[in-house]
Write a protein that holds these residues in place. Structure first.
Motif, mmCIF file in Angstrom:
data_model
loop_
_atom_site.group_PDB
_atom_site.id
_atom_site.type_symbol
_atom_site.label_atom_id
_atom_site.label_comp_id
_atom_site.label_asym_id
_atom_site.label_seq_id
_atom_site.Cartn_x
_atom_site.Cartn_y
_atom_site.Cartn_z
ATOM 1 N N ILE A 70 0.848 -1.196 0.000
ATOM 2 C CA ILE A 70 0.000 0.000 0.000
ATOM 3 C C ILE A 70 0.882 1.242 0.000
ATOM 4 N N PHE A 71 0.681 2.112 -0.975
ATOM 5 C CA PHE A 71 1.479 3.333 -1.096
ATOM 6 C C PHE A 71 0.575 4.558 -1.072
ATOM 7 N N LEU A 94 1.385 -7.385 -4.723
ATOM 8 C CA LEU A 94 0.178 -6.745 -5.245
ATOM 9 C C LEU A 94 0.256 -5.271 -4.879
ATOM 10 N N PHE A 95 0.554 -4.423 -5.873
ATOM 11 C CA PHE A 95 0.698 -2.992 -5.639
ATOM 12 C C PHE A 95 -0.672 -2.344 -5.497
ATOM 13 N N ASP A 100 -6.334 3.146 -5.593
ATOM 14 C CA ASP A 100 -6.842 1.818 -5.939
ATOM 15 C C ASP A 100 -7.757 1.265 -4.854
ATOM 16 N N LEU A 101 -7.707 1.853 -3.663
ATOM 17 C CA LEU A 101 -8.451 1.336 -2.517
ATOM 18 C C LEU A 101 -9.602 2.268 -2.153
ATOM 19 N N GLN A 102 -10.564 1.745 -1.420
ATOM 20 C CA GLN A 102 -11.669 2.575 -0.947
ATOM 21 C C GLN A 102 -11.225 3.523 0.173
#
Length: 328
Positions: A70-71, A94-95, A100-102
């Motif tokens: 997670i970045f 998995l980048f 990309d996330l909620q």
């Protein structure tokens, strides 16, 4: 804060030695969470993994594992070293960017940690607030690794001390001087030194000293190893007798609006040839990168023969592999 996660049943015949058993399932959030012997074990594991890699041997400790990355902060070395390290250990990265996330739309971090734990075998997060990492770890049932926060950069510091040991042949009894902002890098170098027996001197402009509570933790940790911690506003005093000279950018990510004021405050804290006259002749220069030549360090120092900045960068790979192998 130490979190030990419930481990899935081992389906193989692997027998863990006592140190491996201590580390398996742990989060890697801050160096203060680990004993000196535990950190020494990770460094030793990194030495083995690096030698194996150079000899073309493969360690497949993460075979069948998927690690989420997670970045929330941009990265070069952290992203590449973790992705490559996971692949070299047989796992799959998995980048996941914030977009990309909620998380980017306000989903609670607690929900994210619980959901990702159902899919992944481990999480590395690079973010701003240290509380974010703590909350994620508290709610995840899989190991969480701190890839950087505004408070700490433990993976980088451990890679740095691995590099120092490679170059100097030892750690205990050496002196590392850090010149610049009392930031996350200073905090983690202080704690690594305290845990591993390296004397640390920190020189910052007035008002930019390390967090007082972290300094206290470091001084307490140093009692066991006999290391010393000096915090001063005098860079010449700090570099006296130093084996290692270390610096970082004056304005970190998120502090861009302070760039001009920091340049004024840090003018006399540049690492240059004049300052290094006061260090040992065989000093080594280190920088976690990215660097601004002509600001925190003169170009002839960072690009000179005593600079080991790219060895540091490479060793992020091997130390982070050792961390992942140890806890996941």
């Amino acid at each position: 804060m130490i979190h030990v996660k419930v481990q899935q049943q081992n389906t193989g015949n692997e027998q863990l030695n006592p140190m491996q058993a201590q580390l398996k399932g742990r989060d890697f959030l801050a160096l203060n969470d680990f004993s000196s012997s535990q950190l020494q074990h990770i460094l030793h594991e990194a030495e083995i993994l690096k030698k194996q890699h150079k000899n073309g041997q493969q360690d497949r400790s993460l075979e069948g594992k998927i690690i989420g990355l997670i970045f929330e902060k941009a990265s070069t070395r952290t992203r590449v070293s973790f992705e490559v390290g996971i692949l070299q250990l047989g796992g799959k990265p998995l980048f996941l960017s914030k977009n990309d996330l909620q998380l980017g739309r306000g989903e609670p971090l607690s929900d994210t940690g619980k959901v990702l734990s159902r899919y992944l075998d481990g999480i590395m997060i690079r973010t701003y607030a240290h509380d974010t990492v703590i909350e994620l770890a508290r709610n995840a049932t899989i190991p969480v690794i701190n890839g950087l926060t505004d408070l700490a950069h433990p993976c980088q510091a451990l890679a740095d001390f691995h590099t120092i040991k490679e170059k100097k042949g030892k750690l205990k009894g050496l002196k590392l001087t850090y010149i610049g902002d009392g930031n996350n890098m200073a905090h983690s170098l202080m704690m690594a030194g305290a845990k591993l027996g390296v004397d640390i001197a920190i020189a910052t402009p007035p008002g930019y000293e390390p967090d007082a509570s972290i300094s206290k933790l470091c001084k307490n940790a140093a009692v066991e190893t006999g290391a010393t911690l000096q915090i001063t506003n005098n860079p010449v005093q700090a570099v006296q007798g130093a084996d290692i000279i270390y610096t970082d950018v004056w304005a970190s990510m998120g502090q861009e609006q302070e760039q001009q004021s920091r340049e004024t405050a840090f003018q006399s804290y540049q690492v240059n040839r004049e300052l290094l006259k006061h260090a040992k002749n065989d000093y080594l220069f280190m920088h976690c990168l990215p660097a601004h030549r002509g600001e925190e360090v003169a170009a002839d120092i960072i690009d000179g023969p005593q600079s080991i900045i790219f060895d540091q960068a490479e060793n992020r790979l091997h130390v982070q592999k050792a961390i992942m192998k140890s806890i996941i």
